[in-house]
Each structure stands twice: as C-alpha cells, then as structure tokens.
Design a protein around this motif. Structure first.
Motif, PDB file in Angstrom:
ATOM      1  N   THR A  80     -51.775   6.487-104.935  1.00 36.83           N
ATOM      2  CA  THR A  80     -52.124   7.384-104.115  1.00 36.83           C
ATOM      3  C   THR A  80     -53.689   7.147-104.673  1.00 36.83           C
ATOM      4  O   THR A  80     -54.852   7.779-105.523  1.00 36.83           O
ATOM      5  N   THR A 110     -50.207   0.413-103.403  1.00 38.61           N
ATOM      6  CA  THR A 110     -51.195   1.620-102.986  1.00 38.61           C
ATOM      7  C   THR A 110     -50.964   2.574-102.027  1.00 38.61           C
ATOM      8  O   THR A 110     -50.580   1.928-100.736  1.00 38.61           O
ATOM      9  N   SER A 111     -50.843   3.626-101.964  1.00 37.37           N
ATOM     10  CA  SER A 111     -50.811   4.500-100.526  1.00 37.37           C
ATOM     11  C   SER A 111     -52.261   4.389-100.485  1.00 37.37           C
ATOM     12  O   SER A 111     -53.302   5.198-101.151  1.00 37.37           O
ATOM     13  N   PRO A 146     -48.277  11.750-101.011  1.00 38.63           N
ATOM     14  CA  PRO A 146     -47.733  11.493-101.987  1.00 38.63           C
ATOM     15  C   PRO A 146     -47.686  11.260-103.771  1.00 38.63           C
ATOM     16  O   PRO A 146     -48.119  12.366-103.946  1.00 38.63           O
TER      17      PRO A 146
END
Length: 362
Positions: A80, A110-111, A146
């Motif tokens: 993240t 990736t978040s 997350p």
C-alpha cells in the motif's frame, strides 16, 4: 466576529476557559465552521502554498525515495502506498506519474490510499486524480488501510495536529488557556494545570517568567500508530514539515491567512493554525518501536535526491523564462532562506535497512 469565534466565546462563558489544543481542534476541524472543513486553503488563491504546489519536482523526488524504500525492503507485493493529509492531491498525482514510469508492475499491484478527514478536501483530491488509471481509496485514518506493507508519506501533516502549551509561572509551568475578558474578547492566560517535569526540555529550569513550552501528545499518538503499523506489517515512511531537530523553549503557534500571519485569536475558523514540529520527539517514538529514524533538512534531502539534476532536465529544452521559473522553484524548495532549512525530513525504515540519502544509522 467569525461565526466560530461567537460559538467559542459562548462555550467559554458557559463552561470555562479551554486549553490551546482544544482551541486548535475547534478552529481547524469543527464540523460546521472549522478551517479545513469549510474551505480550500491551498494554492495562490488560498492562504498558503505547499511544496507540491510549488513544483512537480517535489513529488517526483518523493516518489523516487518511496520506490527505493520499496526495493530495499524486498519489493513486497501486494503493498500500500498512502499519503496522509493529502491537500489537493497534487503530491499523489505527481508520485503516481513518476512511479508508473519507474515500475508498471509496482503500480499495477499496489493499493493507493489517501488518508483524509475533510470531506471537502477529499472531493478536491478526487477531481485532481480523476484522470489517473490507478485505483485509489479514501480513508479517514490508517486503521482501515489494507493489511499489507505500507509506504506512507506526509507533507505538512504534523504541524496542524493540535498542541498543548505551558507557560513559566513562578517556579513551575502552568497550562496556557484561552478565556474571555470583560469585553468578551478571547485572551491567553496561565491556568491551574501543570505538566509532568519529565516532559520538559533540558533547559526548562533556566527559562524566564512567561516563557512557553509546547508538548504534543496528539502528534505523538499519530506517529505511534504509524510506527506500530510499520513495525508490524513492514514498509517505510517519509514525513516533511517545518519544525526543529532539537526540543527547545518558545511559542511557535501561528495563524496564517491570505499568505500572511495574524493574531491566532483573531479569526477562528478562517485562518490556518499551526505550530512547529518537534522532530526529535517523533524520532524517539519511531525508535521505541524498533525502527530506524533518520533526520535531515528538506534542502539537504531534495538536493541529495537529485533536485538540481532534475531541474536541469526540465530546463534543458525550455526557454529562458521557463528556466528562470524552474530555478526559482529550486530556491523555494531547497534554499536555506526559503523552505530548505526551515522544513525538516523524518524517514522511517526497518532497522538496518539503508535507503539513500540516509545511512543505516543516524
């Protein structure tokens, strides 16, 4: 008198004086009349200009550092990448553009997250980032991010977190309070509350009468929550703000409105209230969680990350006016008389992990 000032006067008249941290919280975050909940303060048309608004180079170099931190920590996936207190979204926009050029696999897996408490600013950020292909989520705090390694950046976040102030009175220190005088005007005075002597700076006992110290338990709590997250799930953090590297004595509470300073009690809700950040205190919290904390000035950090080289690239095919503009941006971001020395940098990394421009032990 502003609408919020009227309400604060009524509150004090009914319930008694309030401490500085309560006043700051009302001025900045009151749901009806708070500064950040009712206006768009950033940019030339607002009350102040932050580094990402000065030049794209700032966000680009921050992105390069986060990418290097991701590489140094073993390229964890999924991960993240988050910004806390993201302003208008300009920094994230520049970071996303840079990261997508550096590694498309990273941006694809990736978040991306924006940690924002103001619905008004979240709407502005969504407009800024509307054209980006990355999937971005909005969060009010880090708890809902997350559960993956976190790479987090915060620019001018901690300065707006409310502080407490204590004033030297007699042989001790009394909490600085805000009350009302006979004309129903707000004013400062020394209240009855005291402070734990362990929290005082080393030179506090030599301070003159009326001297002020600042303690920031809310800042400490925010940094502790970030450090706990990084220690538990991995990742890294980079935080830039104006402040000092060693604790000291002095009143740094200030109000900024229309790019100028004013009395902090004058226009509650219509001026930005900030105080300088004690970076040594934040670094101590980071290290208490088993992480490495590295400190530098913003000027040193940006120059060592390649600010001058990037400015040269941008100016290579530009006309004279554009080159002068770029040179002015470099000076504002890194010059010792501008943001270069006033702003400090705290880098948070797992123990023993080296990411330029920081060594493994600072």
């Amino acid at each position: 008198m502003t609408r919020l000032k009227t309400r604060i006067v009524e509150l004090i008249a009914a319930a008694g004086p309030i401490p500085v941290n309560h006043y700051m919280a009302l001025c900045l975050f009151d749901p009806r009349d708070g500064y950040y909940t009712t206006r768009q303060p950033f940019g030339a048309a607002g009350d102040f200009v932050t580094a990402p608004e000065i030049s794209q180079m700032f966000g680009e170099l921050i992105a390069v550092w986060l990418y290097e931190a991701w590489l140094a920590t073993g390229r964890p996936m999924p991960a993240t990448i988050a910004e806390i207190g993201p302003g208008r979204g300009t920094l994230m926009k520049d970071m996303l553009r840079t990261l997508s050029r550096l590694d498309t696999a990273l941006t694809a897996g990736t978040s991306f997250a924006m940690i924002e408490t103001s619905p008004r600013l979240a709407d502005v950020q969504k407009q800024t980032l509307a054209a980006t292909p990355a999937a971005i989520g909005w969060h009010e705090n880090i708890d809902t991010l997350p559960q993956t390694p976190l790479f987090i950046v915060g620019n001018e976040v901690f300065d707006a977190v409310p502080i407490r102030q204590f004033v030297r009175a007699g042989t001790g220190w009394r909490e600085r309070m805000i009350g009302i005088d006979d004309a129903d005007e707000l004013h400062f005075f020394a209240g009855a509350g005291s402070v734990d002597p362990a929290l005082l700076p080393n030179d506090a006992e030599n301070a003159p009468q009326g001297a002020i110290i600042e303690i920031a338990p809310a800042r400490a709590a925010l940094m502790a929550s970030i450090a706990e997250r990084l220690a538990g799930l991995g990742g890294a953090g980079l935080f830039l703000d104006y402040g000092y590297l060693q604790p000291g004595i002095g009143d740094t509470l200030q109000a900024l409105r229309r790019h100028d300073h004013e009395d902090v009690l004058a226009n509650p809700g219509e001026a930005d209230l900030t105080a300088h950040v004690d970076f040594a205190a934040l670094a101590a919290i980071v290290r208490a969680h088993g992480l490495d904390a590295h400190l530098s000035t913003q000027g040193e950090f940006l120059v060592e990350m390649g600010l001058l080289e990037r400015a040269g690239q941008l100016g290579a095919n530009a006309n004279e006016a554009a080159r002068e503009k770029i040179a002015g941006e470099v000076e504002r971001l890194a010059g010792p008389q501008a943001m270069g020395d006033l702003f400090k940098v705290l880098a948070v990394l797992p123990a023993g992990i080296a990411v330029p421009p920081f060594a493994t032990a600072d």
